[in-house]
Scaffold this motif. Structure first.
Motif, short mmCIF file in Angstrom:
data_model
loop_
_atom_site.label_atom_id
_atom_site.label_comp_id
_atom_site.label_asym_id
_atom_site.label_seq_id
_atom_site.Cartn_x
_atom_site.Cartn_y
_atom_site.Cartn_z
N GLY A 103 1.70 -2.56 2.23
CA GLY A 103 2.12 -3.91 1.92
C GLY A 103 1.10 -4.67 1.11
O GLY A 103 -0.10 -4.57 1.34
N GLY A 104 1.57 -5.42 0.14
CA GLY A 104 0.73 -6.35 -0.60
C GLY A 104 -0.39 -5.70 -1.37
O GLY A 104 -0.35 -4.54 -1.74
N PHE A 105 -1.42 -6.49 -1.59
CA PHE A 105 -2.54 -6.07 -2.42
C PHE A 105 -3.80 -5.76 -1.62
O PHE A 105 -4.75 -5.24 -2.15
N GLN A 106 -3.82 -6.11 -0.34
CA GLN A 106 -5.02 -5.88 0.47
C GLN A 106 -4.84 -4.62 1.31
O GLN A 106 -3.77 -4.37 1.86
N SER A 107 -5.91 -3.84 1.41
CA SER A 107 -5.82 -2.64 2.24
C SER A 107 -5.74 -3.06 3.71
O SER A 107 -6.34 -4.04 4.13
N GLY A 108 -4.94 -2.33 4.47
CA GLY A 108 -4.78 -2.63 5.89
C GLY A 108 -3.79 -3.74 6.18
O GLY A 108 -3.65 -4.15 7.33
#
Length: 122
Positions: A103-108
């Protein structure tokens, strides 16, 4: 010096070969040809689990055989995600794990959203 009929024959052969190459190009470009159509029909045929069943039965594993990837691991929650470039594996505890879309642009971020959902916040 060559006779005129040989020059004419050479020009005719050149013209025919150029025309043939042009038609082959357009036929390939627009997906023509029976062989290619037959291959696409085989690929887009109805679902058949026989291929998967054959791979499952021929797999050699003395531990746990992962149903999604046919990987041989020690425990079910060690199974890899089938699409690891697009999925994150989240271990839920009690020996269970799930694969979720990244999900999204951030890892985790997927793990964070699952944890929020477990807490009832999301």
């Amino acid at each position: 010096m060559l006779p005129p009929w040989i020059k004419s024959l050479g020009a005719l052969l050149l013209l025919v070969s150029v025309a043939h190459a042009q038609f082959q190009f357009f036929e390939h470009m627009f997906g023509g040809g029976r062989q290619e159509h037959q291959q696409q029909a085989a690929q887009n045929g109805p679902s058949d689990s026989g291929r998967y069943q054959n791979m499952w039965q021929s797999a050699q594993c003395d531990k746990y055989l992962c149903p999604g990837t046919l990987a041989c691991v020690h425990f079910p929650h060690h199974c890899p995600c089938p699409h690891s470039n697009q999925e994150d594996k989240i271990e839920l505890g009690e020996g269970s794990a799930v694969c979720v879309s990244k999900g999204g642009f951030q890892s985790g971020e997927a793990a964070r959203k699952i944890e929020l959902a477990r807490k009832g916040v999301l």
